[in-house]
Design an enzyme around this catalytic site. Sequence first.
Site, PDB file in Angstrom:
ATOM      1  N   ASP A 193       1.013  -1.309  -0.123  1.00 56.17           N
ATOM      2  CA  ASP A 193      -0.595   0.453   0.206  1.00 56.17           C
ATOM      3  C   ASP A 193       1.095   1.284   0.051  1.00 56.17           C
ATOM      4  O   ASP A 193       2.230   1.120   1.047  1.00 56.17           O
ATOM      5  CB  ASP A 193      -0.691  -0.184   1.394  1.00 56.17           C
ATOM      6  CG  ASP A 193      -1.764   0.856   1.387  1.00 56.17           C
ATOM      7  OD1 ASP A 193      -2.326   1.526   0.610  1.00 56.17           O
ATOM      8  OD2 ASP A 193      -1.659   1.681   2.237  1.00 56.17           O
ATOM      9  N   HIS A 195      -4.384 -18.014  -4.021  1.00 54.89           N
ATOM     10  CA  HIS A 195      -5.172 -16.750  -2.902  1.00 54.89           C
ATOM     11  C   HIS A 195      -6.051 -17.790  -2.451  1.00 54.89           C
ATOM     12  O   HIS A 195      -6.854 -16.776  -1.675  1.00 54.89           O
ATOM     13  CB  HIS A 195      -5.544 -15.336  -3.752  1.00 54.89           C
ATOM     14  CG  HIS A 195      -6.542 -15.762  -5.155  1.00 54.89           C
ATOM     15  ND1 HIS A 195      -5.743 -16.072  -5.738  1.00 54.89           N
ATOM     16  CD2 HIS A 195      -7.735 -16.048  -4.971  1.00 54.89           C
ATOM     17  CE1 HIS A 195      -7.105 -16.605  -6.179  1.00 54.89           C
ATOM     18  NE2 HIS A 195      -8.326 -15.842  -6.141  1.00 54.89           N
ATOM     19  N   ASP A 196      -6.809 -18.936  -3.387  1.00 54.07           N
ATOM     20  CA  ASP A 196      -7.924 -19.400  -2.775  1.00 54.07           C
ATOM     21  C   ASP A 196      -7.354 -21.087  -1.055  1.00 54.07           C
ATOM     22  O   ASP A 196      -8.243 -21.363  -1.141  1.00 54.07           O
ATOM     23  CB  ASP A 196      -8.839 -20.259  -4.048  1.00 54.07           C
ATOM     24  CG  ASP A 196      -8.817 -18.634  -4.702  1.00 54.07           C
ATOM     25  OD1 ASP A 196      -9.369 -18.299  -3.966  1.00 54.07           O
ATOM     26  OD2 ASP A 196      -9.413 -19.449  -5.472  1.00 54.07           O
ATOM     27  N   ASP A 238      -6.798 -11.306 -14.889  1.00 52.63           N
ATOM     28  CA  ASP A 238      -7.301 -12.485 -14.350  1.00 52.63           C
ATOM     29  C   ASP A 238      -8.980 -11.738 -15.233  1.00 52.63           C
ATOM     30  O   ASP A 238      -9.058 -10.609 -14.927  1.00 52.63           O
ATOM     31  CB  ASP A 238      -7.391 -11.912 -12.795  1.00 52.63           C
ATOM     32  CG  ASP A 238      -7.825 -13.328 -12.195  1.00 52.63           C
ATOM     33  OD1 ASP A 238      -8.676 -13.859 -12.976  1.00 52.63           O
ATOM     34  OD2 ASP A 238      -7.439 -13.470 -11.738  1.00 52.63           O
ATOM     35  N   GLU A 274      -9.173 -21.933 -15.282  1.00 54.16           N
ATOM     36  CA  GLU A 274      -9.261 -22.231 -14.182  1.00 54.16           C
ATOM     37  C   GLU A 274     -10.404 -22.541 -13.805  1.00 54.16           C
ATOM     38  O   GLU A 274     -11.455 -22.457 -14.137  1.00 54.16           O
ATOM     39  CB  GLU A 274      -8.516 -21.444 -13.543  1.00 54.16           C
ATOM     40  CG  GLU A 274      -8.969 -21.501 -11.698  1.00 54.16           C
ATOM     41  CD  GLU A 274     -10.266 -20.559 -11.018  1.00 54.16           C
ATOM     42  OE1 GLU A 274      -9.875 -21.039  -9.324  1.00 54.16           O
ATOM     43  OE2 GLU A 274     -11.088 -20.668 -11.097  1.00 54.16           O
ATOM     44  N   ASP A 327      -4.326   3.832   2.676  1.00 56.91           N
ATOM     45  CA  ASP A 327      -5.335   3.431   3.226  1.00 56.91           C
ATOM     46  C   ASP A 327      -5.734   2.421   3.877  1.00 56.91           C
ATOM     47  O   ASP A 327      -6.891   1.621   3.826  1.00 56.91           O
ATOM     48  CB  ASP A 327      -6.249   3.556   2.060  1.00 56.91           C
ATOM     49  CG  ASP A 327      -6.121   2.975   0.624  1.00 56.91           C
ATOM     50  OD1 ASP A 327      -5.562   2.031   1.191  1.00 56.91           O
ATOM     51  OD2 ASP A 327      -6.792   2.490  -0.054  1.00 56.91           O
ATOM     52  N   ASP A 377     -11.037 -17.265 -14.779  1.00 57.97           N
ATOM     53  CA  ASP A 377     -11.684 -17.401 -13.279  1.00 57.97           C
ATOM     54  C   ASP A 377     -12.417 -18.638 -13.769  1.00 57.97           C
ATOM     55  O   ASP A 377     -13.454 -17.975 -14.946  1.00 57.97           O
ATOM     56  CB  ASP A 377     -12.395 -16.537 -13.190  1.00 57.97           C
ATOM     57  CG  ASP A 377     -12.258 -16.519 -11.634  1.00 57.97           C
ATOM     58  OD1 ASP A 377     -11.813 -17.101 -10.583  1.00 57.97           O
ATOM     59  OD2 ASP A 377     -13.784 -16.842 -11.260  1.00 57.97           O
ATOM     60  N   ASP A 425      -2.039  -1.746  -2.900  1.00 64.01           N
ATOM     61  CA  ASP A 425      -2.326  -0.435  -4.903  1.00 64.01           C
ATOM     62  C   ASP A 425      -1.048  -0.314  -6.097  1.00 64.01           C
ATOM     63  O   ASP A 425       0.414  -1.615  -5.586  1.00 64.01           O
ATOM     64  CB  ASP A 425      -2.405   0.342  -4.481  1.00 64.01           C
ATOM     65  CG  ASP A 425      -1.433   1.188  -3.565  1.00 64.01           C
ATOM     66  OD1 ASP A 425      -0.289   0.776  -4.133  1.00 64.01           O
ATOM     67  OD2 ASP A 425      -1.484   1.593  -2.776  1.00 64.01           O
TER      68      ASP A 425
HETATM   69  O1  TEU Z   1     -12.163 -19.808  -7.800  1.00 64.21           O
HETATM   70  C1  TEU Z   1     -12.561 -21.074  -7.812  1.00 64.21           C
HETATM   71  C2  TEU Z   1     -12.983 -21.642  -7.060  1.00 64.21           C
HETATM   72  O2  TEU Z   1     -13.490 -22.525  -7.669  1.00 64.21           O
HETATM   73  C3  TEU Z   1     -13.219 -21.569  -5.902  1.00 64.21           C
HETATM   74  O3  TEU Z   1     -14.234 -21.833  -5.506  1.00 64.21           O
HETATM   75  C4  TEU Z   1     -12.286 -22.239  -4.532  1.00 64.21           C
HETATM   76  O4  TEU Z   1     -12.987 -23.660  -5.198  1.00 64.21           O
HETATM   77  C5  TEU Z   1     -12.076 -21.480  -3.083  1.00 64.21           C
HETATM   78  O5  TEU Z   1     -11.945 -20.270  -3.567  1.00 64.21           O
HETATM   79  C6  TEU Z   1     -11.791 -22.858  -2.544  1.00 64.21           C
HETATM   80  O6  TEU Z   1     -11.608 -22.032  -1.386  1.00 64.21           O
HETATM   81  C7  TEU Z   1     -12.719 -18.069  -8.479  1.00 64.21           C
HETATM   82  C8  TEU Z   1     -11.218 -17.391  -7.903  1.00 64.21           C
HETATM   83  O7  TEU Z   1      -9.763 -17.888  -7.621  1.00 64.21           O
HETATM   84  C9  TEU Z   1     -11.871 -17.313  -6.323  1.00 64.21           C
HETATM   85  O8  TEU Z   1     -11.169 -16.153  -5.471  1.00 64.21           O
HETATM   86  C10 TEU Z   1     -13.239 -16.552  -6.415  1.00 64.21           C
HETATM   87  O9  TEU Z   1     -14.123 -16.458  -5.670  1.00 64.21           O
HETATM   88  C11 TEU Z   1     -14.059 -16.977  -7.388  1.00 64.21           C
HETATM   89  O10 TEU Z   1     -13.607 -18.223  -8.370  1.00 64.21           O
HETATM   90  C12 TEU Z   1     -15.266 -16.761  -8.097  1.00 64.21           C
HETATM   91  O11 TEU Z   1     -14.876 -15.433  -9.123  1.00 64.21           O
END
Ligand code: TEU
Length: 553
Positions: free
Chosen positions: A21, A327-328, A98, A254, A25, A199, A29
Site C-alpha cells: 500500500d 489466493h484461495d 485475471d 482455472e 488506506d 477464472d 495498490d
Molecule cells: O475460484 C474458483 C473456485 O473454484 C473457488 O471457489 C475455490 O473452490 C475456492 O476458492 C476454494 O476455497 C475462483 C477465484 O480464484 C476465487 O477467488 C473466486 O472467489 C471465485 O473464482 C469466484 O470468482
Amino acid sequence: MSRNWWKESVVYQIYPRSFKDTTGDGIGDIPGIIEKLDYVKSLGVDVIWLCPVYESPNDDNGYDISNYRKISEDFGGQEAFETLLDQIHKKGLKLVMDLVANHTSDEHFWFKESKKSKDSPYRDYYIWRDGKNNGPPTNWMSFFNGSAWEYDKDTQQYYLHYFTKKQPDLNWENPKVRREIFDVIEYWFKKGVDGFRMDVISLISKPDVFEDSHYSKFQDTILNIYANGPKIHQYLHEMNQEVLSKFDIMTVGEGPGIDVQNGLLYVNEKRQELNMVFHFDHLFIDCGEGGKYDPIPYDLPKFKKVFSDWDKALKNGGWGSIFLGNHDFSRMVSRFGNDRKYHETSAKLLVTLLLTMRGTVYIYQGDEIGMTNVAYPNIGYYNDVETLNAWQEADKNGQDMNAFLTIVHAQSRDNARTPMQWNDQRNSGFTDGEPWLSVNPNYTSINVASQETYEDSILNYYRDIIQFRKENSVLVYGNYECFQQEHPELFVYRRWDETAEFLILHNMSDAPQEFITELNAEKFKLCKTNLDAITQELFHLHPWQAKILVRAD
Ligand code: TEU
C-alpha cells in the site's frame, strides 16, 4: 513437444490488495506493485499474474467485476495501470491479467439493465428462470453456501449465481455475451497485456436442462452439473479463433471439475482452445465428505499420483501448470511442509519440487519468504466471504465453534491473503495505515528485509533454484517418471531428455530417510540441496531435505 516462451516462464502471482500500500488506506495498490517491481524482477521470474484490479464492489475481493475496462480507484486507477504495464515491459517482464467471465458483479451495467424488466435487451445476458413450488427453480447450492438462485421481487424471477448473490452468472448461450467478453479480451490485448488467467472457465457452459441435483456431496454436483457443460469447448474454441489466436499471449483456464480425463480437451494444441489449465486435484486432496471445511489428513502417495497422472494426461499435445497454492488456499509451507520445526528447510523443499516439475511454474506472493498460515483469535478478524459463510453455516448447524475455528485456521482463504511481509516494522512495511486484513504476527521473523541479509535464506534459495531451472531446459521439457509412488515419506522422480538426466529426491517428513533403490548412487553427482548438511550418502536425506542429482556417467 513445441517450445514456447510461456512454457519456459516462471509466473509470480500478485494479490494486489495484500501486496503493498502506498496511500495509507490499508489496501495494496498498483503504485505499490510498481515500487516493488525490481524486487519481483530480482526473483528471476518472467511473468506477473495480477489478480483482478478492475472496478468492483469487492463482495469477493475483485472477483465481482462491475466494469471490465476500468481499473479500480482503490488500486490507483487507469493511469497507474498504464504505468505499471509500461514498467513491466521495460524490465523485460510480462503481465497476465485475471478474466472473470463466468459472472459479473450485480452492480455491472449489464445486470442493472437485465434486472429492470423481463423484456430488457440485457435480460438474456444472465440466467433468469421462474420459480418452482414457491421456491427456486432447482435445489442447486452456491459455492459459498446457500441457494445458487436469488429471487428478484420486481420481475418475479430468480437469477443464477454459482458464487455470491452479488455475482450473477452470465449467459454464455447468448452470442452477444460472448461477443462482449471477446471484445473485453481484445481491449486488454491491444493495450499490450500478455495473457489471461481465466477464472472458473470450466463453469461457463450451463446444463441444457435445469434439474435438481440428487448428489449428496456438493463436489459431485459441481462435477456432474456445473462444470464442463455441453458447449464449453465450442465456446473456448470460438474465443480462441475470434481473439486469442490473433495475439502472442498466454492463457491459463482455472476451474473446478477439470480433471485428468478432460484436461487435455482444454489444452490440446490441436484443438486451439487454451494453453494451460489450473486443476485442483492436489489442492482438494484434504477435503472430507463435507468439502474444504471438513478436512481429512493429507496423503503423500495420493499427492504424488496427482502429479504423475497429470503429467501422463498432458504429455501428448498439452502443457501443465505447476503450483502448490494461490489466493484461495492455505499457505503451501503450512500445508505441505512443516511450518514450525522445519520452516526454512521445508519451504525450500517445496520450491525445489515446483521448479523441477514439467509444466509452467506459478509462485504465489510471499511463498518466496516462506509466509505461513495465520491463526486469528476469533472470526471477527476474518474477511473472506467463503470463510464467513462457512462459519455461519456451521453455527446454524450447531457445530462446536471452537473446533470450527481450528478448521478455519487451517483452511481459510485469508491464510493466503494476509499482507505481504516486507520488513519487521509496523504492519510489516505493508501500509502506514490500518491494513484491510491483519498482518500475520510472525512478520517480525519472516520478512523480505531480513532474508535479503543472509545468503542461505529462503528468498535467496528461490532465486537460485529459479536460475537453475533456466539453465537446464530438461527441467522444463524433459520426461517425467516417479519412483516408488507408494512411499509414504519420499517423493523421488527423474527428469530426462537426450542431453541430460536429473534424479530429484524429496524427503517430505520429519525423520531422516534412505532412498532404497537398485540405482547406483555412484552414477550421480549432487547439484543442489536445500541443506548444507555434512557430506553424506547421496541417497540419504535429512528431514525435509531435497536433492537434485545429475547423472554423471
Ligand atoms: O475460484 C474458483 C473456485 O473454484 C473457488 O471457489 C475455490 O473452490 C475456492 O476458492 C476454494 O476455497 C475462483 C477465484 O480464484 C476465487 O477467488 C473466486 O472467489 C471465485 O473464482 C469466484 O470468482
